[in-house]
Write a protein that holds these residues in place. Structure first.
Motif, PDB file in Angstrom:
ATOM      1  N   ALA A  97       0.872  -1.176   0.000  1.00  0.00           N
ATOM      2  CA  ALA A  97       0.000   0.000   0.000  1.00  0.00           C
ATOM      3  C   ALA A  97       0.905   1.221   0.000  1.00  0.00           C
ATOM      4  O   ALA A  97       1.703   1.409   0.921  1.00  0.00           O
ATOM      5  N   ASP A  98       0.811   2.032  -1.024  1.00  0.00           N
ATOM      6  CA  ASP A  98       1.674   3.200  -1.208  1.00  0.00           C
ATOM      7  C   ASP A  98       1.258   4.312  -0.247  1.00  0.00           C
ATOM      8  O   ASP A  98       0.303   5.045  -0.493  1.00  0.00           O
ATOM      9  N   LEU A  99       1.985   4.437   0.847  1.00  0.00           N
ATOM     10  CA  LEU A  99       1.658   5.435   1.874  1.00  0.00           C
ATOM     11  C   LEU A  99       1.720   6.856   1.339  1.00  0.00           C
ATOM     12  O   LEU A  99       0.997   7.729   1.814  1.00  0.00           O
ATOM     13  N   ASP A 100       2.579   7.089   0.352  1.00  0.00           N
ATOM     14  CA  ASP A 100       2.745   8.435  -0.199  1.00  0.00           C
ATOM     15  C   ASP A 100       1.539   8.893  -1.016  1.00  0.00           C
ATOM     16  O   ASP A 100       1.400  10.083  -1.289  1.00  0.00           O
ATOM     17  N   HIS A 101       0.691   7.960  -1.430  1.00  0.00           N
ATOM     18  CA  HIS A 101      -0.479   8.298  -2.238  1.00  0.00           C
ATOM     19  C   HIS A 101      -1.765   7.774  -1.609  1.00  0.00           C
ATOM     20  O   HIS A 101      -2.707   7.396  -2.303  1.00  0.00           O
ATOM     21  N   ALA A 102      -1.811   7.785  -0.284  1.00  0.00           N
ATOM     22  CA  ALA A 102      -2.973   7.250   0.441  1.00  0.00           C
ATOM     23  C   ALA A 102      -4.254   8.044   0.167  1.00  0.00           C
ATOM     24  O   ALA A 102      -5.348   7.507   0.340  1.00  0.00           O
ATOM     25  N   ASP A 103      -4.122   9.281  -0.276  1.00  0.00           N
ATOM     26  CA  ASP A 103      -5.317  10.073  -0.608  1.00  0.00           C
ATOM     27  C   ASP A 103      -6.147   9.415  -1.714  1.00  0.00           C
ATOM     28  O   ASP A 103      -7.340   9.688  -1.833  1.00  0.00           O
ATOM     29  N   PHE A 104      -5.506   8.558  -2.495  1.00  0.00           N
ATOM     30  CA  PHE A 104      -6.203   7.909  -3.607  1.00  0.00           C
ATOM     31  C   PHE A 104      -6.717   6.506  -3.266  1.00  0.00           C
ATOM     32  O   PHE A 104      -7.349   5.874  -4.090  1.00  0.00           O
ATOM     33  N   TRP A 105      -6.420   6.032  -2.054  1.00  0.00           N
ATOM     34  CA  TRP A 105      -6.912   4.705  -1.677  1.00  0.00           C
ATOM     35  C   TRP A 105      -8.431   4.720  -1.599  1.00  0.00           C
ATOM     36  O   TRP A 105      -9.035   5.717  -1.196  1.00  0.00           O
ATOM     37  N   PRO A 106      -9.064   3.604  -1.925  1.00  0.00           N
ATOM     38  CA  PRO A 106     -10.524   3.541  -1.776  1.00  0.00           C
ATOM     39  C   PRO A 106     -10.929   3.478  -0.306  1.00  0.00           C
ATOM     40  O   PRO A 106     -10.120   3.147   0.561  1.00  0.00           O
ATOM     41  N   ASP A 107     -12.170   3.794  -0.043  1.00  0.00           N
ATOM     42  CA  ASP A 107     -12.735   3.687   1.298  1.00  0.00           C
ATOM     43  C   ASP A 107     -12.695   2.218   1.720  1.00  0.00           C
ATOM     44  O   ASP A 107     -13.017   1.332   0.947  1.00  0.00           O
ATOM     45  N   THR A 108     -12.285   1.952   2.942  1.00  0.00           N
ATOM     46  CA  THR A 108     -12.194   0.576   3.441  1.00  0.00           C
ATOM     47  C   THR A 108     -13.172   0.398   4.584  1.00  0.00           C
ATOM     48  O   THR A 108     -12.892   0.774   5.712  1.00  0.00           O
ATOM     49  N   GLY A 109     -14.323  -0.161   4.293  1.00  0.00           N
ATOM     50  CA  GLY A 109     -15.307  -0.413   5.346  1.00  0.00           C
ATOM     51  C   GLY A 109     -15.686   0.839   6.111  1.00  0.00           C
ATOM     52  O   GLY A 109     -15.831   0.806   7.328  1.00  0.00           O
ATOM     53  N   GLY A 110     -15.810   1.971   5.400  1.00  0.00           N
ATOM     54  CA  GLY A 110     -16.154   3.224   6.057  1.00  0.00           C
ATOM     55  C   GLY A 110     -14.964   3.912   6.706  1.00  0.00           C
ATOM     56  O   GLY A 110     -15.108   4.939   7.355  1.00  0.00           O
ATOM     57  N   LYS A 111     -13.752   3.372   6.529  1.00  0.00           N
ATOM     58  CA  LYS A 111     -12.547   3.954   7.139  1.00  0.00           C
ATOM     59  C   LYS A 111     -11.634   4.501   6.056  1.00  0.00           C
ATOM     60  O   LYS A 111     -11.569   3.970   4.962  1.00  0.00           O
ATOM     61  N   ARG A 112     -10.952   5.572   6.391  1.00  0.00           N
ATOM     62  CA  ARG A 112      -9.986   6.191   5.480  1.00  0.00           C
ATOM     63  C   ARG A 112      -8.632   6.275   6.170  1.00  0.00           C
ATOM     64  O   ARG A 112      -8.546   6.367   7.382  1.00  0.00           O
ATOM     65  N   TRP A 113      -7.593   6.252   5.374  1.00  0.00           N
ATOM     66  CA  TRP A 113      -6.221   6.415   5.869  1.00  0.00           C
ATOM     67  C   TRP A 113      -5.861   7.880   5.794  1.00  0.00           C
ATOM     68  O   TRP A 113      -6.169   8.516   4.799  1.00  0.00           O
ATOM     69  N   PRO A 114      -5.231   8.472   6.767  1.00  0.00           N
ATOM     70  CA  PRO A 114      -4.860   7.860   8.040  1.00  0.00           C
ATOM     71  C   PRO A 114      -6.040   7.829   9.013  1.00  0.00           C
ATOM     72  O   PRO A 114      -6.938   8.652   8.907  1.00  0.00           O
ATOM     73  N   PRO A 115      -6.001   6.885   9.942  1.00  0.00           N
ATOM     74  CA  PRO A 115      -7.060   6.819  10.947  1.00  0.00           C
ATOM     75  C   PRO A 115      -7.076   8.073  11.810  1.00  0.00           C
ATOM     76  O   PRO A 115      -6.111   8.848  11.816  1.00  0.00           O
ATOM     77  N   GLU A 116      -8.148   8.265  12.545  1.00  0.00           N
ATOM     78  CA  GLU A 116      -8.281   9.465  13.383  1.00  0.00           C
ATOM     79  C   GLU A 116      -7.139   9.633  14.366  1.00  0.00           C
ATOM     80  O   GLU A 116      -6.681  10.735  14.617  1.00  0.00           O
ATOM     81  N   LYS A 117      -6.675   8.546  14.968  1.00  0.00           N
ATOM     82  CA  LYS A 117      -5.586   8.629  15.944  1.00  0.00           C
ATOM     83  C   LYS A 117      -4.226   8.781  15.279  1.00  0.00           C
ATOM     84  O   LYS A 117      -3.217   8.901  15.939  1.00  0.00           O
TER      85      LYS A 117
END
Length: 194
Positions: A97-117
């Motif tokens: 999973a390309d951390l540098d382009h996480a803005d383009f990752w799909p939604d995962t079970g209602g969760k987005r990267w980075p997590p709230e914490k």
């Protein structure tokens, strides 16, 4: 080498791998496989995850080969020196999973990267050579990492690379509960290690 001659360390990514995921199946079906259990699958911390992987590896009775998926691939690359000190002799890295382009990752079970914490230490992909042989498997239509980026990382890590075709993120959502092609590739990787 054969699977019976190494301890296989299963390293899932963010949110763990469910019971039907190929990693879970390998854990159940390969006698020497063990999963690294993280204390917090939803809020990864690079030091905590790295220490946990090193602890699992240090308890091995044979040389260790890591099998990582998704964010677990970045975790292995970020903790490579700790792992090398703890008998890790190779890494089979699937669908980074390309951390540098996480803005383009799909939604995962209602969760987005980075997590709230947050994701301490998981802000960018590592690009230094790994201290052990490694092999990267990636699809040419993975929404979490483009093939070109995976090819770039493999080059930086000193890893070999294989194209998994139109296989998505090589997870349950892309139809990879059983993944016999992956098991064959893993066997070929082990042969090259010894």
């Amino acid at each position: 080498m054969k699977t019976s001659e190494v301890d296989i360390l299963i390293v899932p990514g963010w949110q763990d791998s469910g019971p039907d995921h190929w990693q879970s199946r390998w854990e159940r079906n390969l006698r020497t496989a063990r999963r690294v259990i993280q204390q917090d699958w939803d809020n990864p911390d690079v030091e905590t995850w790295g220490d946990r992987m090193a602890k699992f590896a240090s308890g091995a009775t044979q040389p260790v080969v890591v099998v990582a998926h998704s964010v677990g691939v970045a975790a292995v690359a970020l903790a490579a020196d700790k792992l090398k000190r703890n008998r890790v002799i190779g890494a089979f890295l699937v669908a980074p999973a390309d951390l540098d382009h996480a803005d383009f990752w799909p939604d995962t079970g209602g969760k987005r990267w980075p997590p709230e914490k947050g994701t301490r230490g998981f802000e960018t992909m590592p690009e230094r050579r790994l201290p052990f042989p490694s092999h990267v498997v990636v699809a040419n239509n993975d929404l979490y990492c483009s093939y070109a980026r995976a090819e770039h990382f493999a080059g930086k890590w000193g890893a070999t690379l294989s194209d998994a075709g139109e296989s998505g993120h090589i997870n349950i959502e892309s139809g990879h509960g059983p993944w016999p092609e992956g098991l064959l590739q893993f066997g070929q990787f082990l042969k090259k290690l010894g």
